[in-house]
Scaffold this motif. Sequence first.
Motif, short mmCIF file in Angstrom:
data_model
loop_
_atom_site.label_atom_id
_atom_site.label_comp_id
_atom_site.label_asym_id
_atom_site.label_seq_id
_atom_site.Cartn_x
_atom_site.Cartn_y
_atom_site.Cartn_z
N ILE A 1 -21.99 18.04 56.93
CA ILE A 1 -22.11 16.87 55.96
C ILE A 1 -22.74 16.96 54.70
O ILE A 1 -22.14 16.46 53.60
N GLY A 2 -23.90 17.12 55.07
CA GLY A 2 -24.72 16.71 54.08
C GLY A 2 -24.08 17.60 52.54
O GLY A 2 -23.70 17.36 51.35
N GLN A 3 -23.84 18.93 53.03
CA GLN A 3 -23.84 20.37 52.32
C GLN A 3 -22.52 20.37 51.41
O GLN A 3 -22.18 20.19 50.13
N LEU A 4 -21.64 19.92 52.58
CA LEU A 4 -19.74 19.48 52.11
C LEU A 4 -19.81 18.74 50.76
O LEU A 4 -18.75 19.13 50.32
N THR A 5 -20.41 17.21 51.50
CA THR A 5 -20.01 16.25 50.65
C THR A 5 -20.51 17.15 49.19
O THR A 5 -19.76 16.40 48.23
N MET A 6 -21.73 17.61 49.47
CA MET A 6 -22.35 17.67 47.80
C MET A 6 -21.74 18.35 47.35
O MET A 6 -21.58 18.40 46.38
N ALA A 7 -21.21 19.85 47.84
CA ALA A 7 -20.29 20.75 46.88
C ALA A 7 -18.97 20.05 46.31
O ALA A 7 -18.43 20.27 45.52
N VAL A 8 -18.32 18.79 47.05
CA VAL A 8 -16.83 18.47 46.83
C VAL A 8 -17.60 17.28 45.10
O VAL A 8 -17.01 17.11 44.69
N MET A 9 -18.83 16.82 45.53
CA MET A 9 -19.11 15.57 44.45
C MET A 9 -19.05 16.49 43.60
O MET A 9 -19.30 15.69 42.20
N THR A 10 -19.95 17.73 43.44
CA THR A 10 -20.71 17.81 41.90
C THR A 10 -19.64 18.43 41.52
O THR A 10 -19.09 18.72 39.95
N ARG A 11 -18.42 20.07 42.03
CA ARG A 11 -17.28 20.20 41.55
C ARG A 11 -16.50 18.85 41.18
O ARG A 11 -15.95 19.37 40.24
N ALA A 12 -16.09 17.89 42.13
CA ALA A 12 -15.36 17.20 41.69
C ALA A 12 -15.76 16.38 40.09
O ALA A 12 -15.01 15.78 39.30
N SER A 13 -16.87 15.78 40.31
CA SER A 13 -17.52 14.98 39.27
C SER A 13 -17.26 16.19 37.55
O SER A 13 -17.01 15.66 36.92
#
Length: 395
Positions: A313-325
Amino acid sequence: MTGPAPMTAGDRRRAYAGPAFLSHGFRPFFFLGACWAAIAIPLWLAAFTHGYGIGGDAMRWHAHEMLFGYLAAIVAGFLMTAIPNWTGRLPVMGLPLFLFVLVWLAGRIAMVVGNGVPASAIDSAFLILLAGFAWREVLRGKNWRNLPVCIFVSLFALGNVLFHLESHAALPANIGQRLGLSVAVMLMTLIGGRIIPSFTINWMKKQGTRPLPAPFGPFDKIALALTGLTLIGWIAAPDQVLVGYAFIVVGALHLARLARWRGWRTLGEPLVAILHLAYAWLVAAFFTLGVAIVRPDLITPSLALHVLTAGAIGQLTMAVMTRASLGHCGRPLEAGAGTTTIYALIFLGAAVRVAGPFTAVDYALLMSASGLLWISGFLLFAILYGPMLFTPRRS
């Protein structure tokens, strides 16, 4: 004579003149979610190390806030940004978005200072409102393909309610937490199964790399169906050996699914490679959850849960957060040194937490080191990405 044409959702979005921070859901919720992750872990570590009271029961507070506090914010930011793209309808922005943020913040405050019925009600309100938003937008937009997302968000809200009711009713222990985690897993397998091969294909085409990842097909449907059945079994009977073996089978299916996406070919672009690494954490979570049930003498349930939470959860949410931002703020879709460092810190924090019990390192020291690494990744996100989340999109 005919009057002016009615404004479309795109027209209204472009006409928005309020604060940039409130122009899309990902802006406040990604930023505040990252900040809360960086705050909640030290609060928990202090309570664990020194015996401070927080939210009534520090252990339950920690489990709740990382699942229904942090993750709820990231899910809200993602959905409030993705659903308008799916439906073509106007995103939540300005004052309505600010009110959503206030409800989420009220829940965090309530969970810190209280543990009774009023705090539970305040906290539960956010996910109930988020589920209502998802249903309204998807139904009005006739976006039937994403009805499963509405169902999962509703179940996530139910999991939070059950988490609170466990203290007041004769419910199975931790059933709310298991339901919430199960929804998180299904969202990762469903949405991750869409975006990971899609982004990988786009990048590989630009690089001229072949063969491309396998498209979504019958194999993926079978993997998702068996995952859902296994999670239902885990929610109802978490100690049944059959459920443990089912997790191991599901882990093997998702390992094959991950291999079909050919992530090893994306190592040249961390922004894509991190998605595959995050899904590998999820595969590891399936295996460890299974072994923790079949052979708890080898892997404890707590360790398996942290493979899922701190790792996947920590790694995938951050991957999505950075890319989407980056994408929605008009920045190049490239992971610089700072973004790569964010990924490394979160990976190391999770790895230390998971590997620590197999070493001779003092447990309290291990927890502190793991927590420091993990929250440093979220603090760095807030520092590096905060300015772009507060400023208008670059054209």
